[in-house]
Design a protein around this motif. Structure first.
Motif, short mmCIF file in Angstrom:
data_model
loop_
_atom_site.label_atom_id
_atom_site.label_comp_id
_atom_site.label_asym_id
_atom_site.label_seq_id
_atom_site.Cartn_x
_atom_site.Cartn_y
_atom_site.Cartn_z
N ARG A 130 -17.03 -14.17 21.25
CA ARG A 130 -18.31 -14.10 20.55
C ARG A 130 -18.26 -14.88 19.22
O ARG A 130 -17.26 -14.79 18.49
N ASN A 133 -19.53 -11.17 14.76
CA ASN A 133 -19.25 -9.76 15.02
C ASN A 133 -20.51 -8.95 14.76
O ASN A 133 -20.98 -8.88 13.61
N ASP A 135 -20.62 -5.67 15.67
CA ASP A 135 -20.18 -4.27 15.61
C ASP A 135 -20.05 -3.82 14.16
O ASP A 135 -19.85 -4.63 13.25
N ASP A 148 -22.68 -0.73 17.93
CA ASP A 148 -22.54 -2.02 18.61
C ASP A 148 -23.92 -2.65 18.70
O ASP A 148 -24.75 -2.25 19.51
N PHE A 150 -26.90 -5.53 19.24
CA PHE A 150 -27.21 -6.50 20.29
C PHE A 150 -28.50 -7.21 19.93
O PHE A 150 -29.30 -6.73 19.12
N ALA A 270 -23.98 -3.67 31.80
CA ALA A 270 -24.20 -3.56 30.35
C ALA A 270 -25.66 -3.25 30.01
O ALA A 270 -26.00 -3.17 28.82
N SER A 302 -16.41 0.78 20.60
CA SER A 302 -17.47 0.02 21.26
C SER A 302 -17.01 -0.36 22.65
O SER A 302 -15.83 -0.22 23.01
N ASP A 303 -17.93 -0.88 23.47
CA ASP A 303 -17.55 -1.21 24.84
C ASP A 303 -16.68 -2.46 24.90
O ASP A 303 -16.19 -2.81 25.98
N GLY A 304 -16.48 -3.11 23.77
CA GLY A 304 -15.51 -4.20 23.73
C GLY A 304 -14.10 -3.73 24.02
O GLY A 304 -13.25 -4.52 24.43
N PRO A 341 -13.36 -10.59 25.30
CA PRO A 341 -14.67 -11.17 25.61
C PRO A 341 -15.81 -10.66 24.73
O PRO A 341 -16.90 -11.24 24.74
N ASP A 342 -15.57 -9.60 23.98
CA ASP A 342 -16.64 -8.99 23.19
C ASP A 342 -16.06 -8.56 21.85
O ASP A 342 -14.84 -8.49 21.67
N ASN A 343 -16.95 -8.28 20.91
CA ASN A 343 -16.51 -7.63 19.67
C ASN A 343 -15.88 -6.30 20.02
O ASN A 343 -16.33 -5.64 20.98
#
Length: 355
Positions: A130, A133, A135, A148, A150, A270, A302-304, A341-343
């Motif tokens: 990403r 950030n 988050d 988190d 979006f 997601a 978070s889902d990261g 792949p994600d914060n």
């Protein structure tokens, strides 16, 4: 032409309902006798009437039924799907509330608790993919939180949600305050967070944030949760997820339409059903209370983290009894080691006896 009685039998709607729908301009009769006022319906109206009856059985409001009936079949199907997703989300909230009330009302009175406190650490990392950030992670003596964000204003939204709760970190809550009082305090704070998110997002559609937070009273932790960030409890070596993901695939798993394995690779895994949003109405969060024990370890993330790191690895890191800061850094490293792949944001807090 069909009399109102015959039409009622064919459509499975009562004559009383048909008269109401006539008054509401939802299902007008084809002809009304000018002398007797008796209603007559065309055979072609039966299918529309049956659709109305089915939608009423789903619990759909009449105003929304009017909208659905005016749509082409494909668009009507999408509207019904959206309505049912909302029903499932609200059912999940009521189910969780019922479970909390059963536990709260059937629990044995607690003995005088030892003096407890939290040792904690929080960290947020952008990951490897990403560009920014979105988050926010926070930990203090009384408040733990992960949000988190979006959408185009995700970072301001997550920051605003957590900032709106930070006053709780300086507001001492008595240990023996009634459960309802603590949960109401947290609910009021989340209402403020909702407004803060809307202000930060500037009404931007598609922008918002998840929010998972714990408020410490000295013997209990009050949980507020909305979205797919998570809270875990490690107690006596066992790791338990204490939040419920507010996602489409989670609702499908709950209904038996997907297996957990299918959900993990679902293209819409997601897609959130509930969040604090920058535009439109935000859904109500989950609220519950947890009694704390010395030795408990809590993880907010978070889902990261949860989407890329297997739960057994998370369990292993938390159970290693590292300090909270070592555990957080190890978990963030695991997420980045899986590609980042994600914060990724983590808060780890230990419940310990006060010196």
């Amino acid at each position: 032409m069909l009399t109102i009685g015959a039409f009622a039998e064919a459509s499975r709607l009562s004559p009383k309902a048909l008269r109401l729908y006539d008054e509401l301009d939802l299902l007008r009769p084809a002809r009304v006798d000018p002398d007797t006022g008796y209603r007559y319906y065309a055979v072609e109206q039966v299918e529309r009437a049956r659709l109305v009856a089915w939608l009423r059985r789903l619990g759909m409001p009449l105003a929304r039924i009017r909208t659905v009936c005016a749509l082409e079949p494909a668009a009507a199907a999408r509207e019904i799907r959206a309505h049912w997703a909302e029903v499932e989300a609200e059912t999940a909230v009521r189910r969780d509330l019922a479970a909390f009330l059963v536990h709260h009302l059937s629990a044995e009175p607690r003995k005088d608790p030892a003096m407890l406190e939290l040792r904690y650490f929080a960290h947020s990392d952008p990951g490897h993919v990403r560009p920014a950030n979105q988050d926010t992670a926070y930990a203090g003596p009384r408040l733990l939180a992960v949000a988190d964000g979006f959408g185009p204003a995700g970072a301001p939204a997550s920051g605003a949600a957590v900032e709106a709760l930070r006053f709780l970190d300086t507001q001492e809550v008595p240990q023996e305050v009634p459960a309802g009082t603590v949960l109401n305090l947290l609910d009021d704070a989340v209402r403020g967070a909702t407004e803060a998110v809307r202000d930060a997002a500037g009404g931007t559609e598609g922008a918002g944030t998840t929010l998972t937070a714990l408020l410490w009273t000295g013997s209990r932790l009050a949980l507020v949760h909305i979205g797919d960030s998570r809270a875990y409890l490690l107690r006596d070596g066992n790791l338990a997820l204490i939040t419920h993901d507010h996602t489409l695939v989670r609702s499908m798993v709950d209904e038996g339409r997907l297996s957990p394995q299918e959900a993990a690779s679902h293209p819409q895994r997601a897609l959130l059903l509930k969040a604090l949003t920058g535009g439109g109405a935000s859904a109500a969060p989950d609220l519950r209370l947890h009694d704390a024990r010395p030795g408990d370890r809590y993880l907010l993330c978070s889902d990261g983290l949860s989407a890329v790191v297997p739960e057994d690895l998370i369990h292993g890191v938390l159970a290693s009894r590292r300090s909270p800061d070592e555990a957080v850094h190890a978990l963030v490293a695991a997420a980045n080691g899986a590609g980042g792949p994600d914060n990724v944001s983590c808060v780890v807090a230990d419940v310990v006896e006060a010196p």
